[in-house]
Design an enzyme around this catalytic site. Structure first.
Site, mmCIF file in Angstrom:
data_model
loop_
_atom_site.group_PDB
_atom_site.id
_atom_site.type_symbol
_atom_site.label_atom_id
_atom_site.label_comp_id
_atom_site.label_asym_id
_atom_site.label_seq_id
_atom_site.Cartn_x
_atom_site.Cartn_y
_atom_site.Cartn_z
ATOM 1 N N GLN A 285 1.487 -3.138 8.293
ATOM 2 C CA GLN A 285 2.106 -3.923 7.242
ATOM 3 C C GLN A 285 3.145 -3.073 6.510
ATOM 4 O O GLN A 285 2.994 -1.862 6.376
ATOM 5 C CB GLN A 285 1.056 -4.441 6.257
ATOM 6 C CG GLN A 285 0.196 -5.555 6.838
ATOM 7 C CD GLN A 285 -0.752 -6.124 5.797
ATOM 8 O OE1 GLN A 285 -1.286 -5.410 4.967
ATOM 9 N NE2 GLN A 285 -0.974 -7.427 5.849
ATOM 10 N N ARG B 115 -0.494 -0.832 -2.177
ATOM 11 C CA ARG B 115 -1.527 -0.937 -1.144
ATOM 12 C C ARG B 115 -1.166 -2.028 -0.155
ATOM 13 O O ARG B 115 -0.757 -3.128 -0.534
ATOM 14 C CB ARG B 115 -2.892 -1.273 -1.765
ATOM 15 C CG ARG B 115 -4.031 -1.262 -0.744
ATOM 16 C CD ARG B 115 -5.337 -1.777 -1.357
ATOM 17 N NE ARG B 115 -5.241 -3.175 -1.768
ATOM 18 C CZ ARG B 115 -5.323 -4.192 -0.928
ATOM 19 N NH1 ARG B 115 -5.498 -3.993 0.370
ATOM 20 N NH2 ARG B 115 -5.222 -5.441 -1.376
ATOM 21 N N VAL B 116 -1.278 -1.689 1.124
ATOM 22 C CA VAL B 116 -1.200 -2.688 2.198
ATOM 23 C C VAL B 116 -2.493 -2.589 2.993
ATOM 24 O O VAL B 116 -3.128 -1.536 3.035
ATOM 25 C CB VAL B 116 0.030 -2.474 3.106
ATOM 26 C CG1 VAL B 116 1.313 -2.789 2.358
ATOM 27 C CG2 VAL B 116 0.073 -1.065 3.655
ATOM 28 N N SER B 117 -2.879 -3.697 3.622
ATOM 29 C CA SER B 117 -4.202 -3.745 4.244
ATOM 30 C C SER B 117 -4.290 -2.996 5.566
ATOM 31 O O SER B 117 -5.362 -2.600 5.987
ATOM 32 C CB SER B 117 -4.624 -5.205 4.457
ATOM 33 O OG SER B 117 -4.732 -5.863 3.209
ATOM 34 N N SER B 118 -3.174 -2.816 6.260
ATOM 35 C CA SER B 118 -3.223 -2.145 7.556
ATOM 36 C C SER B 118 -1.962 -1.334 7.786
ATOM 37 O O SER B 118 -0.961 -1.494 7.080
ATOM 38 C CB SER B 118 -3.405 -3.180 8.681
ATOM 39 O OG SER B 118 -2.321 -4.082 8.692
#
Length: 202
Positions: free
Chosen positions: A16, A10-13
């Site tokens: 990224q 998982r990356v926040s945006s």
């Protein structure tokens, strides 16, 4: 016995890069086709790829994540999801950058990995909650200290219209109704009344 390895990234945006997580999971042995990549915030678990992953996990599978914050940011929610995965789905979890968060039984160890991982997760949750409370306490103390120095918070009060005193006197002498006075000052009725009462208390 491990049935299938899955990896959750998982990356926040969208801007990224997830390469570091991908490489770590591939080196661990997770097949590329079993990598689940999510570009969403970790504030909750309302994520489509995460929900899809839960639907395909089967008892005995192993879920691998790079770090616990890739799973989520809210430790209370993480504990709930952790229990769901390990207890209800009967799937093991490995967190690569924190070896104690490994629910698999360790060879030569009488303790189940699940027990150790659950304990570590509870400690992390307690630390996170304590830090949140400390931050709020420090913020409250900072605000109180600023107020004691005369710092005002919020929007500055709007100055009274130039004709306020004149209109106020006319209203107090019953030459105007409250509504007429408020209209003359171009103020809401309640605001005019509150300002008038405050003026009379001085």
């Amino acid at each position: 016995m491990i049935h299938i390895l899955y990896g959750y990234i998982r990356v926040s945006s969208t801007d990224q890069n997830e390469d570091r997580q991908r490489l770590a999971l591939l080196e661990f042995g997770v097949p590329r086709r079993n990598l689940c990549i999510e570009k969403r915030s970790g504030k909750d678990f309302e994520r489509p790829q995460y929900k899809r992953l839960l639907r395909i996990l089967r008892p005995g599978d192993l879920l691998v994540v790079m770090s616990i914050d890739r799973l989520g940011r809210n430790y209370e929610e993480i504990q709930n999801q952790w229990r769901r995965i390990t207890k209800e789905l009967k799937v093991n979890i490995v967190v690569l950058d924190m070896p104690l968060l490994d629910t698999r039984r360790r060879e030569g160890d009488d303790l189940l990995g699940t027990f150790v991982a659950d304990l570590v997760l509870q400690i992390l949750s307690f630390v996170a909650q304590t830090e949140r409370e400390n931050i709020k306490k420090r913020q409250a103390q900072g605000i109180a200290a600023a107020k004691s120095r005369g710092v005002r918070f919020g929007r500055p009060p709007r100055p009274l219209p130039e004709n306020f005193d004149k209109i106020h006197d006319a209203w107090r002498n019953k030459k105007m109704t409250l509504q007429q006075a408020a209209n003359a000052c171009e103020m809401p009725l309640g605001t005019f009344y509150a300002k008038a009462v405050k003026l009379e208390k001085r």
